[in-house]
Design a protein around this motif. Sequence first.
Motif, short mmCIF file in Angstrom:
data_model
loop_
_atom_site.label_atom_id
_atom_site.label_comp_id
_atom_site.label_asym_id
_atom_site.label_seq_id
_atom_site.Cartn_x
_atom_site.Cartn_y
_atom_site.Cartn_z
N GLY A 151 0.82 -1.22 0.00
CA GLY A 151 0.00 0.00 0.00
C GLY A 151 0.85 1.26 0.00
O GLY A 151 0.54 2.24 -0.68
N ALA A 152 1.94 1.25 0.77
CA ALA A 152 2.83 2.41 0.80
C ALA A 152 3.50 2.62 -0.55
O ALA A 152 3.67 3.76 -1.00
CB ALA A 152 3.87 2.24 1.90
N GLY A 198 3.00 5.90 -2.76
CA GLY A 198 4.17 6.69 -3.15
C GLY A 198 4.24 6.91 -4.65
O GLY A 198 4.56 8.00 -5.11
N SER A 199 3.94 5.88 -5.42
CA SER A 199 3.95 6.06 -6.87
C SER A 199 2.81 6.96 -7.33
O SER A 199 2.97 7.75 -8.25
CB SER A 199 3.90 4.71 -7.57
OG SER A 199 2.68 4.07 -7.29
N THR A 230 2.76 13.31 -10.66
CA THR A 230 2.81 14.60 -11.35
C THR A 230 4.15 15.29 -11.18
O THR A 230 4.38 16.31 -11.81
CB THR A 230 1.70 15.53 -10.82
OG1 THR A 230 1.89 15.70 -9.42
CG2 THR A 230 0.33 14.94 -11.09
N ARG A 231 5.00 14.78 -10.34
CA ARG A 231 6.27 15.45 -10.09
C ARG A 231 7.17 15.43 -11.32
O ARG A 231 7.96 16.33 -11.53
CB ARG A 231 6.97 14.78 -8.92
CG ARG A 231 7.90 15.67 -8.19
CD ARG A 231 8.43 15.00 -6.96
NE ARG A 231 7.46 14.92 -5.90
CZ ARG A 231 7.36 15.81 -4.93
NH1 ARG A 231 8.16 16.82 -4.91
NH2 ARG A 231 6.47 15.67 -3.98
N LYS A 232 7.06 14.41 -12.14
CA LYS A 232 7.88 14.34 -13.36
C LYS A 232 7.42 15.36 -14.39
O LYS A 232 8.22 15.91 -15.12
CB LYS A 232 7.80 12.93 -13.94
CG LYS A 232 8.41 11.89 -13.04
CD LYS A 232 8.21 10.51 -13.61
CE LYS A 232 8.63 9.49 -12.58
NZ LYS A 232 7.65 8.49 -12.34
N ALA A 233 6.12 15.62 -14.44
CA ALA A 233 5.60 16.55 -15.44
C ALA A 233 5.82 18.00 -15.02
O ALA A 233 5.91 18.88 -15.86
CB ALA A 233 4.11 16.29 -15.66
N ARG A 234 5.89 18.24 -13.72
CA ARG A 234 6.03 19.61 -13.23
C ARG A 234 7.48 19.87 -12.84
O ARG A 234 8.07 19.11 -12.10
CB ARG A 234 5.13 19.80 -12.01
CG ARG A 234 4.93 21.25 -11.67
CD ARG A 234 4.13 21.37 -10.41
NE ARG A 234 5.06 21.19 -9.30
CZ ARG A 234 4.70 20.84 -8.09
NH1 ARG A 234 3.46 20.60 -7.82
NH2 ARG A 234 5.59 20.71 -7.13
#
Length: 54
Positions: free
Chosen positions: A16-17, A21-22, A27-31
């Motif tokens: 679950g963690a 986490g994924s 969105t961190r890769k796109a921003r």
Amino acid sequence: MAALAWLLIPLVAAVGAGLWGSWANRTRKARSDGPELDGYARFREAMEKPRPGA
């Protein structure tokens, strides 16, 4: 059998963690850091300006 059930709890929590986490990082890769760095640059410029009465 009860011992296997107790070992299953951390395994399910770890899976679950990993899924959370994924999902949280999706969105961190796109921003990029562009907006944050632009805001910091504006703040730094404002702090470097001389005060009107100084």
